[in-house]
Design an enzyme around this catalytic site. Structure first.
Site, PDB file in Angstrom:
ATOM      1  N   SER A 169     -12.894   0.628  -0.453  1.00  0.00           N
ATOM      2  CA  SER A 169     -11.792   1.632  -0.090  1.00  0.00           C
ATOM      3  C   SER A 169     -10.459   1.196   0.194  1.00  0.00           C
ATOM      4  O   SER A 169      -9.603   2.308   0.132  1.00  0.00           O
ATOM      5  CB  SER A 169     -12.520   2.446   1.008  1.00  0.00           C
ATOM      6  OG  SER A 169     -12.394   1.715   2.249  1.00  0.00           O
ATOM      7  N   LYS A 220      -8.531   1.534   7.451  1.00  0.00           N
ATOM      8  CA  LYS A 220      -7.821   2.545   6.778  1.00  0.00           C
ATOM      9  C   LYS A 220      -6.269   2.457   6.965  1.00  0.00           C
ATOM     10  O   LYS A 220      -5.789   1.784   7.928  1.00  0.00           O
ATOM     11  CB  LYS A 220      -8.282   3.973   6.869  1.00  0.00           C
ATOM     12  CG  LYS A 220      -9.762   4.190   6.798  1.00  0.00           C
ATOM     13  CD  LYS A 220     -10.055   4.070   5.226  1.00  0.00           C
ATOM     14  CE  LYS A 220     -11.672   4.364   5.127  1.00  0.00           C
ATOM     15  NZ  LYS A 220     -12.352   4.035   3.945  1.00  0.00           N
TER      16      LYS A 220
END
Length: 186
Positions: free
Chosen positions: A40, A81
């Site tokens: 990701s 993230k």
């Protein structure tokens, strides 16, 4: 002579115990390792990159836009993230362009070719803050919006909503393993 050996052994034992306590405290409250799990954050971070998490920094200041943070996604799982939206802001992506409060924001952390096009295309489906879970019109105090750099393959705020500052463990910016990837991450 025997008393001297016992005394030196006791001193060495105390030093080892103190060193262990310091190491435990540093790991628990200041720095700890983390391993990137999944794609990701590509191309910035690769699966299995090992990094150092600064757990102390957010006691001194709030996260900044584009910080890479680690947070508790579930009881059993931590995510890594990038912070995109901050409290008081409205976030929107349209035609792969990030807008904060209606202003286009350059995502300079993405690698670019000589002609300034991204090395890896940023493919982000259009969304607005109102489309995310919670139906906010602006990010409330104590929360941030996070996205993975690999927008087409990332479970992030678009699916689970905004992240509470209380869930953020820390910031990371140092890859220390594998050796050929040692770097400060932008």
């Amino acid at each position: 002579m025997e008393k001297k050996v016992v005394k030196e052994s006791a001193s060495l034992f105390k030093i080892v115990i103190i060193a262990l306590l310091i190491a435990i405290l540093v790991r628990q409250f200041i720095f700890s390792p983390i391993i990137v799990d999944g794609p990701s954050m590509q191309p910035t971070l690769l699966d299995r990159d090992q990094m150092i998490v600064n757990k102390f920094i957010y006691y001194l200041k709030d996260p900044d836009r584009f910080d890479i943070v680690i947070f508790h996604a579930t009881e059993d799982k931590d995510f890594i993230k990038r912070v995109i939206g901050l409290p008081g802001e409205h976030v929107e992506v349209k035609d792969n362009i990030l807008y904060i409060d209606g202003e286009e924001v350059d995502q300079s952390f993405m690698e670019h070719n000589d002609d300034h096009t991204p090395v890896y295309p940023i493919i982000t489906n259009d969304f607005t803050l109102e489309d995310l879970p919670g139906n906010y019109t602006e990010i409330p105090e104590g929360k941030v919006l996070v996205l993975g750099d690999n927008r087409s393959n990332s479970t992030d705020s678009r699916s689970f909503g905004l992240v509470s500052m209380e869930e953020i463990i820390g910031k990371t910016s140092v890859v220390y393993w594998p050796l050929e990837r040692i770097q400060l991450v932008k």
